[in-house]
Design a protein around this motif. Structure first.
Motif, mmCIF file in Angstrom:
data_model
loop_
_atom_site.group_PDB
_atom_site.id
_atom_site.type_symbol
_atom_site.label_atom_id
_atom_site.label_comp_id
_atom_site.label_asym_id
_atom_site.label_seq_id
_atom_site.Cartn_x
_atom_site.Cartn_y
_atom_site.Cartn_z
ATOM 1 N N THR A 1 -13.902 -1.330 6.866
ATOM 2 C CA THR A 1 -12.946 -0.528 6.108
ATOM 3 C C THR A 1 -13.161 -0.701 4.604
ATOM 4 O OG1 THR A 1 -11.384 -0.792 7.914
ATOM 5 C CG2 THR A 1 -10.500 -0.020 5.811
ATOM 6 N N LEU A 2 -13.382 -1.935 4.184
ATOM 7 C CA LEU A 2 -13.582 -2.193 2.760
ATOM 8 C C LEU A 2 -14.921 -1.637 2.274
ATOM 9 C CD1 LEU A 2 -12.156 -5.836 2.580
ATOM 10 C CD2 LEU A 2 -11.072 -3.730 1.754
ATOM 11 N N LEU A 3 -15.954 -1.782 3.110
ATOM 12 C CA LEU A 3 -17.281 -1.285 2.702
ATOM 13 C C LEU A 3 -17.293 0.236 2.584
ATOM 14 C CD1 LEU A 3 -19.792 -3.386 4.880
ATOM 15 C CD2 LEU A 3 -19.114 -3.779 2.515
ATOM 16 N N LEU A 4 -16.570 0.885 3.470
ATOM 17 C CA LEU A 4 -16.573 2.346 3.496
ATOM 18 C C LEU A 4 -15.587 2.943 2.486
ATOM 19 C CD1 LEU A 4 -17.684 4.896 4.963
ATOM 20 C CD2 LEU A 4 -15.866 4.598 6.664
ATOM 21 N N ALA A 5 -14.648 2.111 2.027
ATOM 22 C CA ALA A 5 -13.559 2.619 1.172
ATOM 23 C C ALA A 5 -14.045 3.380 -0.066
ATOM 24 C CB ALA A 5 -12.624 1.485 0.774
ATOM 25 N N HIS B 1 -9.696 7.952 1.392
ATOM 26 C CA HIS B 1 -8.443 8.326 2.068
ATOM 27 C C HIS B 1 -8.390 7.714 3.458
ATOM 28 C CE1 HIS B 1 -9.648 11.637 -0.670
ATOM 29 N NE2 HIS B 1 -8.380 11.631 -1.037
ATOM 30 N N LEU B 2 -9.473 7.939 4.224
ATOM 31 C CA LEU B 2 -9.551 7.411 5.584
ATOM 32 C C LEU B 2 -9.369 5.896 5.568
ATOM 33 C CD1 LEU B 2 -10.415 7.669 8.635
ATOM 34 C CD2 LEU B 2 -12.726 7.204 7.834
ATOM 35 N N CYS B 3 -10.022 5.233 4.638
ATOM 36 C CA CYS B 3 -10.007 3.774 4.645
ATOM 37 C C CYS B 3 -8.655 3.208 4.217
ATOM 38 C CB CYS B 3 -11.141 3.234 3.790
ATOM 39 S SG CYS B 3 -12.752 3.564 4.554
ATOM 40 N N GLU B 4 -7.985 3.879 3.266
ATOM 41 C CA GLU B 4 -6.630 3.435 2.911
ATOM 42 C C GLU B 4 -5.730 3.496 4.155
ATOM 43 O OE1 GLU B 4 -5.449 2.062 0.218
ATOM 44 O OE2 GLU B 4 -6.183 3.027 -1.625
ATOM 45 N N GLU B 5 -5.882 4.580 4.918
ATOM 46 C CA GLU B 5 -5.058 4.754 6.115
ATOM 47 C C GLU B 5 -5.387 3.671 7.146
ATOM 48 O OE1 GLU B 5 -2.641 6.954 6.172
ATOM 49 O OE2 GLU B 5 -1.998 6.501 8.235
ATOM 50 N N LEU B 6 -6.685 3.418 7.347
ATOM 51 C CA LEU B 6 -7.091 2.379 8.302
ATOM 52 C C LEU B 6 -6.591 1.009 7.848
ATOM 53 C CD1 LEU B 6 -10.772 3.424 9.142
ATOM 54 C CD2 LEU B 6 -8.772 3.532 10.656
ATOM 55 N N TRP B 7 -6.641 0.795 6.548
ATOM 56 C CA TRP B 7 -6.180 -0.484 5.979
ATOM 57 C C TRP B 7 -4.706 -0.691 6.324
ATOM 58 C CZ3 TRP B 7 -8.866 -4.448 4.766
ATOM 59 C CH2 TRP B 7 -8.394 -5.447 3.903
#
Length: 917
Positions: free
Chosen positions: A815-819, A824-830
RNA sequence: GUCGCUGUGGCGAAAUGGCAGACGCAUUGGACUUAAAAUCCAAGGACCCUUAACAGGUCGUGUGGGUUCGACUCCCACCAGCGACACCA
């Protein structure tokens, strides 16, 4: 099964960032942080068409870089603004009869909306437009700095005009002469120049804005007419603009482009004595044999050459049609033909001059000059292949060794004398050169050149220059292709010049100028009912009300300068204003400027490789000399994004077919809708006529901003030119879905963590994947190699998709690497992973080299460089052990049977190669 | 004309002296399904030989040379495509 839905998630996080001012940048870098980073995009011109896909390419690249470095703890300045003055807005305003400010503001609002839709981490509080009155107030202020600066060549820097030493004889002539002298030295000065006048646009244009004799914008014809214009003395900085390129982290290609534009060349000036008309014999007999008068006067014609070594081969001379000596030297018999030629040359546009075969034309003046080394008279011609604006506007023609002179000499039957011989050439080539069948323009050995014969070209150049200067008829000289910058435009939609022209009692300008007092800035544009150009060089601002046009100051009357600045002006310094956009006391706050500059990374299109970047560097150097900025160069590292192209189709005859008429079947085979003809797919620029333009907003609506961002980064290397493919967008969108399903339980509507995502320690193999991915993505992001970084993350996802148990640690790392790529996607996954605030400042994952080490490696075994077998050995196997293991490998031993091993090449951990006979 | 960039599967590309084609698209096969979509799994440079299968061989990064134990990668020459500049003496 609900897919991840960008239409909901993306606006949600965009709102979050805006409300929480997540990307607000502090006035000064955080002293406790890991340093500052200033990352700049080339700000867009807010056209009515909105964003095109080229914009998000560079903007996504910088955004990823910024988001990455924020997570690494740097203070990041990442601003955005608009370059909003200029012709298109004004043309549009004229067409629709609305004020340009109105359409400009609407376009800016649209651009801002579209940019925000893409989730870029700009500090929007710093947003500016060059058309903001508070912005161009400082553009005008810099213009006054240029007006107040002269270039001290002795010190090699710009200084205040008050420090300009005035020669005694000028002082003696009084105050007006002193002022005139100062005006002649200012970096911003007015001059009667031959300018590029474009009647259709109603304005003059810079050389750089004229392409093949037509306007870059609109493709209208351009004429050359003399006109009093504002010029900027960029030529004074030519040397420094060239030399300081060395210190920059730019691609060699761009540096070369700039260097070629500056076009420094080292050569010599040579003064040729002009034979007086009439009694030549007498003059020849009486003149001194020891030398010629020095300097350009009525008796001499000064030329510039980069090949003084060929002086013995100078068989005629050519002066430009505009050269001041033309009138004087032309003999009465030839006057009419010369005048006719000069006339026709002045009417010719540059386009006409260069069009077609460029057949060289010219006329003889009847005058002769003396070649200083051969002491023979040579004819002086006029031809438009010699440019008035380069060198001295006159040349010595050496037809044997200059292709242009050769062509001219052949056309008019002028003498060709060979004075250089190639070092190695065939007998046939030597003969052809000797007999004037071909022109030899390269370096070689001097021949038929008196004492200089036998010298190599470089040596001969030096010795000839020396000889000339000893006699006072020549000297070493440097020339530049770069010309002073024509800085005024006769248009409405630009910054007014902050200059006042003094009027005499009768209301006529008396030639004296003064700067608008700094406290009276800005000079705003007046309201005009009619701002259309009228095809005459008088600027539209001259139609302003008297209340704007006329100013009383210190008991004197003034008329405002009515020219406006070119569009380049605003973009010359916007990177400085971003540092302290609110400052009302200075163009940029000193402390903040020192803290943030220089720009660490500047990304934009290669179309600005010459003009914008050269102009900006010039202004920056002036500001540096005058003590307003602390660095010599504004842009430390420059990267040019490649152009995004689109597919187009052509039929058998090669005609391009508009997107409307194309039918594409499922196999991707395209046919013409009407004729059914099978069409060939090619890659072409996006164009309205081909209907192959990709609208980024449409892509966001269909696939999401993260997919658009990721696709543009995955297409290929940032700097490469690459074609758009909608299937490719779909591919990265699938990847984002896979990432989503890796962590989120899609069986329910709630975004719940998947059961398989467990808080357990990763296995050794999983750890290897995690750390290899961190290492690769980290390195790739720092190198702007985003396409390979994404590939590494895809491998990670492929691997963990097959794992039933997915450790939380692994999922958080991904999640952090892709952020930075898909924020947007990664904030949601976080959030799904249980965190309550943004990941924008979460520490970037750190990789452990220990965990990368594999226990065993597979080693390719080669015989004579050909792959024959593979074996698996432990990673810390020594070279000796490795070779031994290879020799005893079953398959290899079989192949080596009976062969003699000449050499064994063993690269530990990589390969083994046996060289056999 | 000069300069620059690029040339690798059906397509976008990766590898910058060490297993060519990572990753993705498109394709094909399989699983799941009443079916389709979606999803998951798998195959795949070309050719040859042999085979039930595994395996094996030759060729292959625009073309031709060179350097090297080894070249997509370095050097030389050429060809093609794209881009910039274009009489700068």
């Amino acid at each position: 099964m609900p897919r991840y839905n960008p239409a909901v998630i993306e606006p949600k996080w965009q709102q979050y960032w805006e409300q929480n001012k997540t990307f607000r940048c502090p006035d000064l870098p955080d002293p406790k942080g890991r340093g500052k980073l200033y990352v700049l995009d080339m700000f867009p011109y807010p056209s009515g068409a909105g964003l095109h896909v080229g914009h998000p390419e560079g903007y996504t690249a910088t955004d990823i870089y910024c988001r990455y470095w924020r997570m690494q703890g740097k203070s990041v300045l990442h601003p955005m603004g608009y370059d909003a003055f200029g012709l298109p807005a004004e043309e549009y305003a004229i067409r629709t009869n609305t004020p340009p400010r109105q359409s400009t503001e609407a376009n800016i609002a649209n651009f801002t909306r579209q940019l925000k839709m893409l989730g870029f981490s700009y500090d929007w509080d710093r947003c500016l437009a060059t058309t903001d009155v508070e912005y161009f107030r400082w553009t005008q202020w810099i213009c006054l700095v240029l007006f107040d600066t002269w270039y001290d060549h002795a010190q090699g820097k710009g200084r205040a005009i008050a420090e300009l030493p005035i020669p005694a004889e000028i002082v003696a002539q009084g105050e007006i002469a002193v002022e005139k002298y100062r005006d002649q030295h200012r970096l911003a000065y007015q001059d009667d120049a031959l300018v590029n006048w474009c009647p259709a646009l109603g304005t003059v244009l810079a050389n750089e804005e004229v392409i093949d004799g037509r306007s870059e914008r609109g493709d209208h014809p351009v004429q050359r007419i003399p006109l009093r214009q504002w010029m900027l003395r960029i030529t004074a900085y030519a040397d420094r603009l060239l030399a300081d390129l060395d210190s920059l982290d730019w691609s060699p290609g761009i540096k070369k482009l700039q260097a070629d534009w500056i076009g420094r060349s080292l050569g010599a000036e040579v003064d040729f004595a002009i034979m007086p008309q009439g009694d030549w014999g007498n003059w020849l007999a009486t003149r001194s044999r020891s030398g010629f008068p020095a300097g350009p006067d009525s008796q001499t014609l000064r030329v510039y050459t980069t090949r003084p070594d060929t002086l013995y081969g100078a068989t005629y001379m050519v002066v430009a049609p505009e050269h001041p000596c033309v009138q004087r030297i032309t003999t009465p018999e030839l006057r009419s033909s010369v005048e006719a030629y000069v006339q026709s040359a002045s009417f010719k546009s540059d386009r006409d001059r260069t069009e077609g075969d460029k057949k060289k034309t010219g006329v003889f003046t009847g005058a002769y000059a003396i070649n200083p080394v051969t002491e023979l008279p040579i004819p002086i011609w006029i031809a438009d292949y010699v440019l008035a604006s380069y060198g001295t506007g006159a040349i010595m023609a050496v037809p044997a060794h200059d292709t242009r002179d050769y062509e001219f000499a052949k056309t008019y039957g002028l003498e060709i004398i060979q004075v250089v011989e190639p070092k190695d050439a065939t007998a046939e080539e030597l003969r052809a050169i000797r007999e004037g069948e071909i022109c030899f323009a390269d370096e070689g050995i001097a021949i038929h050149s008196g004492d200089f014969s036998g010298l190599a070209t470089q040596e001969a150049k030096q010795r000839m220059t020396q000889w000339l200067s000893q006699r006072g008829v020549g000297r070493q000289a440097v020339n530049y292709k770069l010309r002073d910058w024509l800085f005024s435009r006769q248009r409405f939609w630009g910054e007014p010049f902050p200059i006042l022209h003094e009027l005499d009692a009768d209301g006529k300008p008396n030639g004296r100028k003064r700067a608008v007092p700094v406290e009276s800035l800005p000079v705003d544009l007046p309201h005009l009912e009619d701002f259309k150009p009228h095809g005459r060089p008088e600027p539209p601002l001259a139609k302003a009300d008297d209340s704007w046009l006329y100013v009383e100051l210190d008991g004197k009357s003034y008329r405002r300068e009515t020219n406006t600045m070119p569009q380049w002006a605003g973009s010359c310094w916007y990177y400085l204003r971003f540092i302290s956009p609110g400052s009302s006391t200075a163009m940029v706050d000193r402390e903040q400027e020192a803290a943030w500059m220089p720009v660490d990374l500047y990304i934009g299109g290669a179309e600005h490789a010459v003009l914008h970047l050269l102009y900006s560097r010039f202004w920056h150097k002036v500001l540096y000399d005058r003590g307003y900025v602390t660095h010599k160069e504004p842009f430390q590292r420059l990267v040019n994004q490649g152009m995004i192209l689109s597919y187009a189709y052509k039929d058998k005859r090669g005609a391009l077919i508009s997107g409307d008429s194309i039918h594409e079947d499922e196999q991707g085979c395209a046919t013409h809708k009407e004729t059914g003809e099978v069409l060939e797919r090619i890659v072409a620029k996006m164009s309205k006529s081909l209907k192959n333009v990709i609208d980024p907003e449409g892509v966001v609506k269909e696939y999401g901003a993260d997919a658009l961002r990721l696709y543009e980064m995955f297409m290929g290397p940032l700097e490469a030119t690459k074609p758009w493919s909608m299937q490719g967008v779909n591919g990265v969108r699938n990847f984002l879905d896979r990432v989503w399903r890796l962590m989120v339980d899609t069986r329910t509507e709630e975004n719940q963590l998947l059961d398989g995502v467990q808080d357990v320690a990763p296995t050794a193999e999983q750890e290897k994947v995690i750390h290899a991915t961190i290492a690769a993505v980290t390195r790739d992001v720092e190198q702007l190699s985003f396409n390979t970084a994404i590939a590494r993350m895809m491998e990670f996802v492929n691997y963990f998709t097959k794992e039933e148990v997915r450790p939380v640690q692994a999922m958080e790392t991904l999640t952090l690497l892709l952020a930075p790529f898909a924020p947007h996607l990664c904030e949601e996954l976080w959030a799904v992973l249980g965190h309550s605030s943004t990941l924008a400042y979460e520490p970037w994952p750190v990789f452990d080299p220990q965990k990368l080490k594999a226990a065993a490696v597979e080693i390719p075994l080669q015989i004579n460089g050909k792959l024959r077998a593979k074996m698996t050995v432990s990673a810390d196997c020594s070279p000796e052990e490795l070779e031994q293991a290879a020799r005893s490998h079953d398959r290899l031993a079989e192949l080596l049977e009976g062969k003699q091993i000449v050499k064994a090449v063993v690269v530990p951990g990589r390969m083994v190669n046996f060289v056999v006979k």
